[in-house]
Design a protein around this motif. Sequence first.
Motif, PDB file in Angstrom:
ATOM      1  N   ILE A 188       0.835  -1.207   0.000  1.00 46.53           N
ATOM      2  CA  ILE A 188       0.000   0.000   0.000  1.00 46.53           C
ATOM      3  C   ILE A 188       0.868   1.255   0.000  1.00 46.53           C
ATOM      4  CG2 ILE A 188      -1.593   1.336   1.430  1.00 46.53           C
ATOM      5  CD1 ILE A 188      -2.932  -1.340   2.156  1.00 46.53           C
ATOM      6  N   PHE A 189       1.962   1.213   0.735  1.00 42.16           N
ATOM      7  CA  PHE A 189       2.892   2.348   0.758  1.00 42.16           C
ATOM      8  C   PHE A 189       3.366   2.676  -0.660  1.00 42.16           C
ATOM      9  CE2 PHE A 189       7.247   3.938   0.701  1.00 42.16           C
ATOM     10  CZ  PHE A 189       7.191   5.021   1.561  1.00 42.16           C
ATOM     11  N   TYR A 190       3.794   1.653  -1.400  1.00 39.94           N
ATOM     12  CA  TYR A 190       4.288   1.879  -2.755  1.00 39.94           C
ATOM     13  C   TYR A 190       3.167   2.287  -3.711  1.00 39.94           C
ATOM     14  CZ  TYR A 190       8.870   0.091  -1.472  1.00 39.94           C
ATOM     15  OH  TYR A 190      10.106  -0.072  -0.887  1.00 39.94           O
ATOM     16  N   GLN A 191       1.955   1.818  -3.460  1.00 37.61           N
ATOM     17  CA  GLN A 191       0.823   2.251  -4.282  1.00 37.61           C
ATOM     18  C   GLN A 191       0.576   3.750  -4.088  1.00 37.61           C
ATOM     19  OE1 GLN A 191      -0.846   1.012  -6.619  1.00 37.61           O
ATOM     20  NE2 GLN A 191      -0.835  -1.214  -6.494  1.00 37.61           N
ATOM     21  N   LEU A 192       0.648   4.191  -2.862  1.00 34.41           N
ATOM     22  CA  LEU A 192       0.453   5.620  -2.586  1.00 34.41           C
ATOM     23  C   LEU A 192       1.567   6.452  -3.206  1.00 34.41           C
ATOM     24  CD1 LEU A 192      -0.580   5.454   1.186  1.00 34.41           C
ATOM     25  CD2 LEU A 192      -2.043   6.186  -0.701  1.00 34.41           C
ATOM     26  N   ARG A 193       2.787   5.932  -3.145  1.00 33.74           N
ATOM     27  CA  ARG A 193       3.937   6.716  -3.601  1.00 33.74           C
ATOM     28  C   ARG A 193       4.082   6.758  -5.116  1.00 33.74           C
ATOM     29  NH1 ARG A 193      10.042   4.951  -2.449  1.00 33.74           N
ATOM     30  NH2 ARG A 193       9.586   3.780  -4.352  1.00 33.74           N
ATOM     31  N   ASP A 194       4.050   5.584  -5.768  1.00 34.46           N
ATOM     32  CA  ASP A 194       4.301   5.579  -7.216  1.00 34.46           C
ATOM     33  C   ASP A 194       3.357   4.693  -8.023  1.00 34.46           C
ATOM     34  OD1 ASP A 194       7.319   3.826  -6.335  1.00 34.46           O
ATOM     35  OD2 ASP A 194       5.336   2.984  -6.699  1.00 34.46           O
ATOM     36  N   GLY A 195       2.303   4.187  -7.373  1.00 33.03           N
ATOM     37  CA  GLY A 195       1.322   3.402  -8.111  1.00 33.03           C
ATOM     38  C   GLY A 195       1.797   2.019  -8.509  1.00 33.03           C
ATOM     39  N   ALA A 232      -9.667  -2.032   0.664  1.00 31.25           N
ATOM     40  CA  ALA A 232      -8.616  -1.737  -0.305  1.00 31.25           C
ATOM     41  C   ALA A 232      -8.069  -3.037  -0.876  1.00 31.25           C
ATOM     42  CB  ALA A 232      -7.485  -0.944   0.337  1.00 31.25           C
ATOM     43  N   SER A 233      -7.378  -2.883  -1.999  1.00 34.88           N
ATOM     44  CA  SER A 233      -6.655  -4.000  -2.590  1.00 34.88           C
ATOM     45  C   SER A 233      -5.341  -3.452  -3.120  1.00 34.88           C
ATOM     46  CB  SER A 233      -7.460  -4.650  -3.719  1.00 34.88           C
ATOM     47  OG  SER A 233      -6.669  -5.630  -4.366  1.00 34.88           O
ATOM     48  N   GLY A 234      -4.285  -3.663  -2.360  1.00 35.62           N
ATOM     49  CA  GLY A 234      -2.992  -3.129  -2.754  1.00 35.62           C
ATOM     50  C   GLY A 234      -2.501  -3.663  -4.079  1.00 35.62           C
ATOM     51  N   LEU A 235      -2.740  -4.939  -4.344  1.00 32.08           N
ATOM     52  CA  LEU A 235      -2.212  -5.557  -5.559  1.00 32.08           C
ATOM     53  C   LEU A 235      -2.971  -5.141  -6.812  1.00 32.08           C
ATOM     54  CD1 LEU A 235      -1.338  -9.172  -4.332  1.00 32.08           C
ATOM     55  CD2 LEU A 235       0.182  -7.213  -4.657  1.00 32.08           C
ATOM     56  N   THR A 236      -4.212  -4.684  -6.680  1.00 33.95           N
ATOM     57  CA  THR A 236      -4.978  -4.235  -7.852  1.00 33.95           C
ATOM     58  C   THR A 236      -5.116  -2.717  -7.898  1.00 33.95           C
ATOM     59  OG1 THR A 236      -7.101  -4.449  -6.687  1.00 33.95           O
ATOM     60  CG2 THR A 236      -6.295  -6.396  -7.874  1.00 33.95           C
ATOM     61  N   SER A 237      -4.369  -2.043  -7.050  1.00 37.49           N
ATOM     62  CA  SER A 237      -4.331  -0.571  -7.028  1.00 37.49           C
ATOM     63  C   SER A 237      -5.641   0.078  -6.617  1.00 37.49           C
ATOM     64  CB  SER A 237      -3.913  -0.034  -8.418  1.00 37.49           C
ATOM     65  OG  SER A 237      -2.691  -0.597  -8.826  1.00 37.49           O
ATOM     66  N   GLU A 238      -6.505  -0.635  -5.927  1.00 37.84           N
ATOM     67  CA  GLU A 238      -7.762  -0.058  -5.476  1.00 37.84           C
ATOM     68  C   GLU A 238      -7.577   0.470  -4.051  1.00 37.84           C
ATOM     69  OE1 GLU A 238     -10.758   1.723  -4.748  1.00 37.84           O
ATOM     70  OE2 GLU A 238     -10.672   0.964  -6.800  1.00 37.84           O
ATOM     71  N   ILE A 239      -7.187   1.727  -3.980  1.00 31.97           N
ATOM     72  CA  ILE A 239      -6.921   2.342  -2.671  1.00 31.97           C
ATOM     73  C   ILE A 239      -7.615   3.697  -2.556  1.00 31.97           C
ATOM     74  CG2 ILE A 239      -4.720   1.157  -2.270  1.00 31.97           C
ATOM     75  CD1 ILE A 239      -3.322   3.716  -3.285  1.00 31.97           C
ATOM     76  N   SER A 240      -8.674   3.890  -3.288  1.00 31.60           N
ATOM     77  CA  SER A 240      -9.351   5.194  -3.327  1.00 31.60           C
ATOM     78  C   SER A 240      -9.894   5.612  -1.961  1.00 31.60           C
ATOM     79  CB  SER A 240     -10.484   5.165  -4.352  1.00 31.60           C
ATOM     80  OG  SER A 240     -11.420   4.145  -4.038  1.00 31.60           O
ATOM     81  N   GLN A 241     -10.418   4.654  -1.187  1.00 29.62           N
ATOM     82  CA  GLN A 241     -10.955   5.001   0.139  1.00 29.62           C
ATOM     83  C   GLN A 241      -9.837   5.434   1.084  1.00 29.62           C
ATOM     84  OE1 GLN A 241     -13.749   2.051   1.726  1.00 29.62           O
ATOM     85  NE2 GLN A 241     -14.240   1.407  -0.355  1.00 29.62           N
ATOM     86  N   LEU A 242      -8.668   4.827   0.927  1.00 25.39           N
ATOM     87  CA  LEU A 242      -7.505   5.227   1.724  1.00 25.39           C
ATOM     88  C   LEU A 242      -7.062   6.635   1.330  1.00 25.39           C
ATOM     89  CD1 LEU A 242      -5.033   4.902   3.547  1.00 25.39           C
ATOM     90  CD2 LEU A 242      -3.942   3.608   1.696  1.00 25.39           C
TER      91      LEU A 242
END
Length: 261
Positions: free
Chosen positions: A73-80, A241-251
């Motif tokens: 999730i950290f990496y999703q927030l930082r660089d997708g 959320a789903s970190g592996l599918t990039s679904e982090i909109s609620q976060l």
Amino acid sequence: MEKDGFEELKHQVEEWVREAEKLVHQIPQTQLYAAIGVVLLTIFFFLLVRLFKRAKPNTVVLTGLSGSGKTVIFYQLRDGSSHQGTVTSMEPNEGTFVLHSEINKKGKIKPVHIVDVPGHSRLRPKLDEFFPQAAGVVFVVDALEFLPNCRAASEYLYDILTKAIVVRKKIPVLILCNKVDKVTAHTKEFIRKQLEKEIDKLRASRTAVSEADVANEYSLGVPGEVFAFSQCQNKVTVAEASGLTSEISQLEQFVREHVKA
């Protein structure tokens, strides 16, 4: 010639200083003290304004049990990016950056300081280093392997919610149910209810003000009532959320609610 010009300027400055001294002596003491008082009050007011206009906290702390998916999730927030597997670290993973989803937005966007604190029990005291600057806490839960870890997750969450600084500052907490893209993952409502049940049991076995549990200074909930997150003094919400599918909109919505762009 240059020396004569310098001497003339020097004499002129000395004359100005003498005239200024005469003016000061001519001013009644009461007026002089009043003027000094005004200057001091102005300086005090300026410092007071600077104190209250200090930058608001922009740190969001990611925590939770090991293997819950915090680093992904950290990496999703930082660089997708979707970093596969579990990365175990002995040090917090942190960075200050504009959220990846906001990179192409126009205008000035406020960077967010994200800290991914290792979930190992021995490393959890590091949380205390970041709470003073925290604008929010994200407690990541593995929705796929939730039941085997429910007790451990509840104990960890209980410790966070009863920390004095979290209660006093009313730091908002988001319980983020990760890996919901999997078919067998539990829903956020199921996870919320199970966590509330376990924390209710913990309340019966722990006393926040007891000498045996000095780390926790506040009790949770309302005496005589079944525990619910809505009873907490700080705001506690649940999201998916789903970190592996990039679904982090609620976060991302939680982050921007508490760290204004």
